[in-house]
Design an enzyme around this catalytic site. Sequence first.
Site, PDB file in Angstrom:
ATOM      1  N   ARG A  80       0.336  -4.728  -0.976  1.00 23.20           N
ATOM      2  CA  ARG A  80       0.643  -3.680  -1.954  1.00 23.20           C
ATOM      3  C   ARG A  80      -0.236  -3.778  -3.203  1.00 23.20           C
ATOM      4  NH1 ARG A  80       5.795  -0.985  -1.641  1.00 23.20           N
ATOM      5  NH2 ARG A  80       6.166  -0.643   0.570  1.00 23.20           N
ATOM      6  N   TYR A  90      13.806   2.530   9.947  1.00 21.76           N
ATOM      7  CA  TYR A  90      13.831   3.681   9.022  1.00 21.76           C
ATOM      8  C   TYR A  90      14.111   4.980   9.772  1.00 21.76           C
ATOM      9  CZ  TYR A  90      11.981   0.608   5.411  1.00 21.76           C
ATOM     10  OH  TYR A  90      11.831  -0.408   4.502  1.00 21.76           O
ATOM     11  N   ARG A 132       2.025   0.585  -8.175  1.00 22.52           N
ATOM     12  CA  ARG A 132       2.526   1.013  -9.484  1.00 22.52           C
ATOM     13  C   ARG A 132       2.316   0.034 -10.628  1.00 22.52           C
ATOM     14  NH1 ARG A 132       8.029   2.456  -6.599  1.00 22.52           N
ATOM     15  NH2 ARG A 132       7.124   0.723  -5.426  1.00 22.52           N
ATOM     16  N   ASP A 136       0.901   4.542   4.423  1.00 22.44           N
ATOM     17  CA  ASP A 136       2.251   3.993   4.557  1.00 22.44           C
ATOM     18  C   ASP A 136       2.572   3.834   6.035  1.00 22.44           C
ATOM     19  OD1 ASP A 136       4.669   3.409   2.657  1.00 22.44           O
ATOM     20  OD2 ASP A 136       5.494   4.248   4.493  1.00 22.44           O
ATOM     21  N   ARG A 194      -1.418   8.916  -9.052  1.00 26.85           N
ATOM     22  CA  ARG A 194      -0.174   9.238  -8.355  1.00 26.85           C
ATOM     23  C   ARG A 194       0.463  10.480  -8.983  1.00 26.85           C
ATOM     24  NH1 ARG A 194       4.203  10.221  -6.295  1.00 26.85           N
ATOM     25  NH2 ARG A 194       5.883   8.805  -5.710  1.00 26.85           N
TER      26      ARG A 194
HETATM   27  O1  CP3 Z   1      -0.666  -2.677   0.496  1.00 29.20           O
HETATM   28  C1  CP3 Z   1      -1.233  -1.666   0.029  1.00 29.20           C
HETATM   29  O2  CP3 Z   1      -1.700  -1.605  -1.130  1.00 29.20           O
HETATM   30  C2  CP3 Z   1      -1.440  -0.468   0.950  1.00 29.20           C
HETATM   31  C3  CP3 Z   1      -0.441   0.503   0.906  1.00 29.20           C
HETATM   32  C4  CP3 Z   1       0.942   0.321   1.527  1.00 29.20           C
HETATM   33  C5  CP3 Z   1       2.044   1.094   1.078  1.00 29.20           C
HETATM   34  N1  CP3 Z   1       3.096   0.872   1.910  1.00 29.20           N
HETATM   35  C6  CP3 Z   1       2.021   1.997  -0.072  1.00 29.20           C
HETATM   36  C7  CP3 Z   1       3.298   2.396  -0.717  1.00 29.20           C
HETATM   37  C8  CP3 Z   1       1.384  -0.437   2.619  1.00 29.20           C
HETATM   38  C9  CP3 Z   1       0.637  -1.476   3.437  1.00 29.20           C
HETATM   39  C10 CP3 Z   1       2.745  -0.075   2.860  1.00 29.20           C
HETATM   40  C11 CP3 Z   1       3.551  -0.629   3.947  1.00 29.20           C
HETATM   41  C12 CP3 Z   1       4.990  -0.336   3.994  1.00 29.20           C
HETATM   42  N2  CP3 Z   1       5.634   0.832   3.694  1.00 29.20           N
HETATM   43  C13 CP3 Z   1       5.961  -1.239   4.496  1.00 29.20           C
HETATM   44  C14 CP3 Z   1       5.673  -2.614   5.059  1.00 29.20           C
HETATM   45  C15 CP3 Z   1       5.324  -3.607   4.014  1.00 29.20           C
HETATM   46  C16 CP3 Z   1       6.391  -3.895   3.026  1.00 29.20           C
HETATM   47  O3  CP3 Z   1       6.097  -3.762   1.834  1.00 29.20           O
HETATM   48  O4  CP3 Z   1       7.502  -4.272   3.416  1.00 29.20           O
HETATM   49  C17 CP3 Z   1       7.220  -0.595   4.412  1.00 29.20           C
HETATM   50  C18 CP3 Z   1       8.553  -1.185   4.818  1.00 29.20           C
HETATM   51  C19 CP3 Z   1       6.990   0.718   3.921  1.00 29.20           C
HETATM   52  C20 CP3 Z   1       7.979   1.807   3.709  1.00 29.20           C
HETATM   53  C21 CP3 Z   1       8.076   2.179   2.304  1.00 29.20           C
HETATM   54  N3  CP3 Z   1       7.122   2.893   1.635  1.00 29.20           N
HETATM   55  C22 CP3 Z   1       9.136   1.904   1.410  1.00 29.20           C
HETATM   56  C23 CP3 Z   1      10.380   1.124   1.761  1.00 29.20           C
HETATM   57  C24 CP3 Z   1       8.785   2.461   0.187  1.00 29.20           C
HETATM   58  C25 CP3 Z   1       9.627   2.515  -1.050  1.00 29.20           C
HETATM   59  C26 CP3 Z   1       9.737   1.218  -1.714  1.00 29.20           C
HETATM   60  C27 CP3 Z   1       8.784   1.153  -2.846  1.00 29.20           C
HETATM   61  O5  CP3 Z   1       8.100   0.137  -3.010  1.00 29.20           O
HETATM   62  O6  CP3 Z   1       8.784   2.136  -3.632  1.00 29.20           O
HETATM   63  C28 CP3 Z   1       7.507   3.045   0.321  1.00 29.20           C
HETATM   64  C29 CP3 Z   1       6.704   3.729  -0.720  1.00 29.20           C
HETATM   65  C30 CP3 Z   1       5.369   3.176  -1.026  1.00 29.20           C
HETATM   66  N4  CP3 Z   1       4.441   2.821  -0.084  1.00 29.20           N
HETATM   67  C31 CP3 Z   1       4.808   2.969  -2.313  1.00 29.20           C
HETATM   68  C32 CP3 Z   1       3.509   2.480  -2.136  1.00 29.20           C
HETATM   69  C33 CP3 Z   1       2.493   2.154  -3.192  1.00 29.20           C
HETATM   70  C34 CP3 Z   1       5.475   3.297  -3.622  1.00 29.20           C
HETATM   71  C35 CP3 Z   1       5.535   4.788  -3.770  1.00 29.20           C
HETATM   72  C36 CP3 Z   1       5.130   5.334  -5.091  1.00 29.20           C
HETATM   73  O7  CP3 Z   1       4.013   5.099  -5.569  1.00 29.20           O
HETATM   74  O8  CP3 Z   1       5.962   6.055  -5.625  1.00 29.20           O
END
Ligand code: CP3
Length: 347
Positions: A27, A153, A31, A77, A40
């Site tokens: 990640r 999910y 943010r 994602d 964003r």
């Molecule tokens: O790692 C990176 O920088 C690449 C981008 C990346 C995102 N999601 C961007 C994201 C990667 C590799 C993921 C994987 C992901 N997504 C997983 C597996 C890894 C982990 O962290 O457990 C999972 C379970 C998801 C599903 C997901 N996407 C959730 C549960 C959420 C909400 C939780 C949160 O952190 O807000 C997201 C949203 C998400 N995916 C964000 C980002 C940067 C935040 C959204 C935003 O900017 O508003």
Amino acid sequence: MTQISQKPFLDVLSGHRQPVPPVWMMRQAGRYLPEYRELRAKAGGFLDLCFTPEYAAEVTLQPIRRFNFDAAIIFSDILVIPYALGRSVRFEAGEGPRLDPMDTPEQVTGLATQADFGKLEPVYEALRRVRRELDPNIALIGFCGAPWTVATYMVAGQGTPDQAPARMMAYRHPEAFSKIIDVLVENSIQYLLGQLKAGADVLQIFDTWAGVLPPREFRRWSIEPAKRIVAGVRAQVPDARIIGFPRGAGAMLPAYVEATAVNAVSIDWAAEPSLIRERVQNRVAVQGNLDPLALIAGGAALDRAVDDVLANYASGRLIFNLGHGIQPETPIAHVEQMIKRVRAYRG
Ligand code: CP3
């Protein structure tokens, strides 16, 4: 004196320990970075950010410019696969993902078997752009969610504390549940192959929710699907380098590594060092495993936590990373402190 590699991340994955471990963060685009928050806001929705190649490429490169990590991970994602399968996927600000739940065998009957990969063309285009702009010595990581985690999910329609809805469905309706898993396995293979073709050097399979499964279920829903994905990708690209992340796998990690044939495993911060060294790191590279809370805390606690990771694992093949994603409230100065300390290591 040991030669410092130009491509330390790829070299570790090919079996060569590095005197200075390569470093990146799960990640790392996100943010905690003001430049991410700015783009964003401009993009509108989270999926718009993922599916606008210019933006996705830019966000992927932001942490590289700032911190000069050894690897970039494409900004996307894991839930783009259900989206390409025609499921409704929305990201609501501050609440995480929302999908239309799918928790009965009847609903599974209507699940598409083939994703519309045209919908994922922007991800491929973002990969091509990043590969063009990125320093050739920095690795580009493509990824997908592991079938189990993506299914949790899809079934619940959202994240839950212990993913009970998917666990329940797997017990009550194993046939319907395994159809979801099979669809995800086949489409993840195609998606990962598409990412390699578009310029990814390495692939990571995120199984964030592997740790809620008892051993028998873990073998069936985490190990078996990951094994099929690795084999399916390597049937087309025999030397594909793949990292598995079965978060929370604990004592099941050696079995995961042996069965799936991944090149590396990402480990969470609760991993037990002697088990990892003796039964995991002796076979594959290890990626991890700083507690993201130590990174928020900073100061002496952060230094100690970084040193522990290095002391535990840097004598073998190590990719320095966090045990899970960086959290939005993390101060940027703490990330700099961490990287400086890792790069000062000579082992
Ligand atoms: O790692 C990176 O920088 C690449 C981008 C990346 C995102 N999601 C961007 C994201 C990667 C590799 C993921 C994987 C992901 N997504 C997983 C597996 C890894 C982990 O962290 O457990 C999972 C379970 C998801 C599903 C997901 N996407 C959730 C549960 C959420 C909400 C939780 C949160 O952190 O807000 C997201 C949203 C998400 N995916 C964000 C980002 C940067 C935040 C959204 C935003 O900017 O508003």
